[in-house]
Design a protein around this motif. Structure first.
Motif, mmCIF file in Angstrom:
data_model
loop_
_atom_site.group_PDB
_atom_site.id
_atom_site.type_symbol
_atom_site.label_atom_id
_atom_site.label_comp_id
_atom_site.label_asym_id
_atom_site.label_seq_id
_atom_site.Cartn_x
_atom_site.Cartn_y
_atom_site.Cartn_z
ATOM 1 N N LEU A 14 -24.969 47.672 46.415
ATOM 2 C CA LEU A 14 -25.290 48.264 47.727
ATOM 3 C C LEU A 14 -26.618 49.012 47.610
ATOM 4 C CD1 LEU A 14 -21.846 50.022 48.081
ATOM 5 C CD2 LEU A 14 -22.465 47.996 49.349
ATOM 6 N N ASN A 15 -27.283 49.259 48.759
ATOM 7 C CA ASN A 15 -28.408 50.191 48.703
ATOM 8 C C ASN A 15 -27.893 51.607 48.963
ATOM 9 O OD1 ASN A 15 -28.180 50.492 51.483
ATOM 10 N ND2 ASN A 15 -29.689 48.910 51.898
ATOM 11 N N GLU A 16 -28.789 52.597 48.863
ATOM 12 C CA GLU A 16 -28.329 53.996 48.833
ATOM 13 C C GLU A 16 -27.604 54.404 50.128
ATOM 14 O OE1 GLU A 16 -30.787 56.285 46.576
ATOM 15 O OE2 GLU A 16 -29.850 58.193 47.042
ATOM 16 N N ALA A 17 -28.160 54.008 51.263
ATOM 17 C CA ALA A 17 -27.551 54.374 52.551
ATOM 18 C C ALA A 17 -26.190 53.699 52.700
ATOM 19 C CB ALA A 17 -28.478 53.960 53.691
ATOM 20 N N ASP A 18 -26.123 52.422 52.272
ATOM 21 C CA ASP A 18 -24.857 51.694 52.352
ATOM 22 C C ASP A 18 -23.808 52.307 51.440
ATOM 23 O OD1 ASP A 18 -25.667 49.959 54.222
ATOM 24 O OD2 ASP A 18 -26.064 48.270 52.872
ATOM 25 N N ALA A 19 -24.240 52.776 50.273
ATOM 26 C CA ALA A 19 -23.299 53.386 49.316
ATOM 27 C C ALA A 19 -22.698 54.656 49.900
ATOM 28 C CB ALA A 19 -24.013 53.694 48.007
ATOM 29 N N ALA A 20 -23.559 55.476 50.548
ATOM 30 C CA ALA A 20 -23.064 56.706 51.179
ATOM 31 C C ALA A 20 -22.080 56.375 52.300
ATOM 32 C CB ALA A 20 -24.237 57.513 51.730
ATOM 33 N N ALA A 21 -22.407 55.331 53.077
ATOM 34 C CA ALA A 21 -21.522 54.908 54.166
ATOM 35 C C ALA A 21 -20.195 54.398 53.613
ATOM 36 C CB ALA A 21 -22.209 53.823 54.984
ATOM 37 N N GLN A 22 -20.275 53.650 52.510
ATOM 38 C CA GLN A 22 -19.075 53.098 51.867
ATOM 39 C C GLN A 22 -18.169 54.223 51.353
ATOM 40 O OE1 GLN A 22 -18.273 49.814 51.692
ATOM 41 N NE2 GLN A 22 -16.341 50.339 50.705
ATOM 42 N N GLY A 45 -26.342 60.161 44.464
ATOM 43 C CA GLY A 45 -27.316 59.069 44.479
ATOM 44 C C GLY A 45 -27.227 58.228 43.216
ATOM 45 N N ALA A 46 -28.236 57.396 43.003
ATOM 46 C CA ALA A 46 -28.217 56.472 41.859
ATOM 47 C C ALA A 46 -28.376 57.245 40.559
ATOM 48 C CB ALA A 46 -29.342 55.464 42.004
ATOM 49 N N LYS A 47 -27.570 56.840 39.572
ATOM 50 C CA LYS A 47 -27.611 57.527 38.268
ATOM 51 C C LYS A 47 -27.200 56.536 37.187
ATOM 52 C CE LYS A 47 -26.128 61.923 36.248
ATOM 53 N NZ LYS A 47 -26.201 61.417 34.897
ATOM 54 N N GLY A 48 -27.863 56.602 36.051
ATOM 55 C CA GLY A 48 -27.557 55.692 34.947
ATOM 56 C C GLY A 48 -26.311 56.119 34.203
ATOM 57 N N LYS A 84 -12.933 47.106 45.710
ATOM 58 C CA LYS A 84 -13.880 46.525 44.754
ATOM 59 C C LYS A 84 -15.212 47.265 44.737
ATOM 60 C CE LYS A 84 -12.278 41.894 43.978
ATOM 61 N NZ LYS A 84 -12.536 40.459 44.127
ATOM 62 N N LYS A 85 -15.532 48.001 45.797
ATOM 63 C CA LYS A 85 -16.802 48.728 45.848
ATOM 64 C C LYS A 85 -16.740 50.022 45.038
ATOM 65 C CE LYS A 85 -18.980 45.828 48.302
ATOM 66 N NZ LYS A 85 -20.033 45.055 47.612
ATOM 67 N N LEU A 86 -15.524 50.470 44.708
ATOM 68 C CA LEU A 86 -15.357 51.639 43.844
ATOM 69 C C LEU A 86 -15.226 51.152 42.407
ATOM 70 C CD1 LEU A 86 -12.892 54.076 45.645
ATOM 71 C CD2 LEU A 86 -15.320 54.332 45.310
ATOM 72 N N VAL A 87 -16.283 51.356 41.626
ATOM 73 C CA VAL A 87 -16.264 50.902 40.230
ATOM 74 C C VAL A 87 -15.241 51.708 39.428
ATOM 75 C CG1 VAL A 87 -17.654 50.635 38.148
ATOM 76 C CG2 VAL A 87 -18.670 50.230 40.375
ATOM 77 N N ARG A 88 -15.255 53.023 39.648
ATOM 78 C CA ARG A 88 -14.356 53.904 38.899
ATOM 79 C C ARG A 88 -14.207 55.206 39.674
ATOM 80 N NH1 ARG A 88 -15.155 54.271 32.433
ATOM 81 N NH2 ARG A 88 -14.421 52.138 32.517
ATOM 82 N N PHE A 89 -13.038 55.837 39.547
ATOM 83 C CA PHE A 89 -12.901 57.166 40.172
ATOM 84 C C PHE A 89 -12.037 58.066 39.300
ATOM 85 C CE2 PHE A 89 -8.545 57.273 41.677
ATOM 86 C CZ PHE A 89 -8.196 55.935 41.701
#
Lengths: 171, 74
Positions: A14-22, A45-48, A84-89
């Protein structure tokens, strides 16, 4: 009602805005639908990652705190495990000691900004140092060499003159 | 060398930390070894109460990819 905290990693396709919306759609909206109350939210936001997770090197981090009836937590967990959009929680209970949650997204931004500033300052300092050294070299090294050679020449000339002027020598 | 204080006080106790946060990876990174295992209380000088919190915080941070499990990954 009990206080919980969730940290989630969202997929990096996803891009950043889509990730926040998700995150809003799959976490915040579901909590409010189950009569929960959201008290805190923070999108990092994005983080390694420190290591590869499902073959990926980075993702979007999202942190939230909410109050909800403990019986409804299992339902939420079941849904998030399927998503599936949640990799881990990571779901944790919040004790009274951590009442004022810290916004780590701001901290991380400040750290990144200060790091960039430090890097730029270091590069500038290096440039000035090299320039200074070059100037000092030009000032000191160049004239010293010529003087020495001239002195040598002078001394040799003088010696020759002395020999030529010597009356006792019969050339 | 300056003289060492008589009794070493836990850094978290000194800074009045009530609970160690797993999200603060920069602090947790100071308490793991070269091979990324949790340092023992003998070496960190942290009190027992905070060492317990520290170990859970490090484990949570590892799970969320904020800290590594091992130094060399395959």
């Amino acid at each position: 009602m009990k206080k919980y905290e969730v940290m989630a990693i969202l997929a990096n396709d996803l891009n950043e805005a889509d990730a926040a919306a998700q995150a809003k759609k799959s976490i915040l909206d579901r909590v409010t639908e189950l009569d929960g109350k959201i008290t805190f939210e923070d999108f990092w936001g994005a983080k390694g990652f420190a290591y590869k997770i499902h073959g990926e090197k980075w993702g979007y981090y999202f942190v939230t705190q909410f109050e909800i009836d403990p019986n409804k937590i299992t339902e939420l967990e079941r849904e998030w495990n399927i998503d599936k959009k949640l990799v881990r929680f990571l779901l944790t209970t919040v004790t009274g000691k951590l009442e004022n949650p810290v916004k780590y997204s701001e901290l991380l931004e400040n750290q990144a900004a200060s790091k960039k500033e430090a890097e730029i300052a270091a590069v500038e300092a290096k440039a000035t140092l090299t320039a200074k050294r070059a100037a000092v070299k030009k000032e000191t090294a160049a004239p010293a060499k010529t003087e020495k050679t001239e002195e040598k020449k002078d001394s040799v000339d003088r010696k020759f003159d002395a020999i030529l002027d010597d009356a006792s020598l019969d050339l | 060398m300056p003289p060492r204080p008589k009794k070493f006080i836990c850094t978290f106790c000194r800074n009045d930390v009530k609970e160690i946060d797993y999200k603060n990876a920069a602090v947790l990174a100071q308490y793991i070894t070269y091979y990324r295992s949790i340092q023992s209380r003998f070496h960190t000088g942290v009190c027992l109460k905070h060492q317990r919190q520290l170990s859970t915080a490090v484990k949570r941070a590892r799970f969320m990819g904020l800290l590594p499990f091992v130094r060399y990954e395959k």
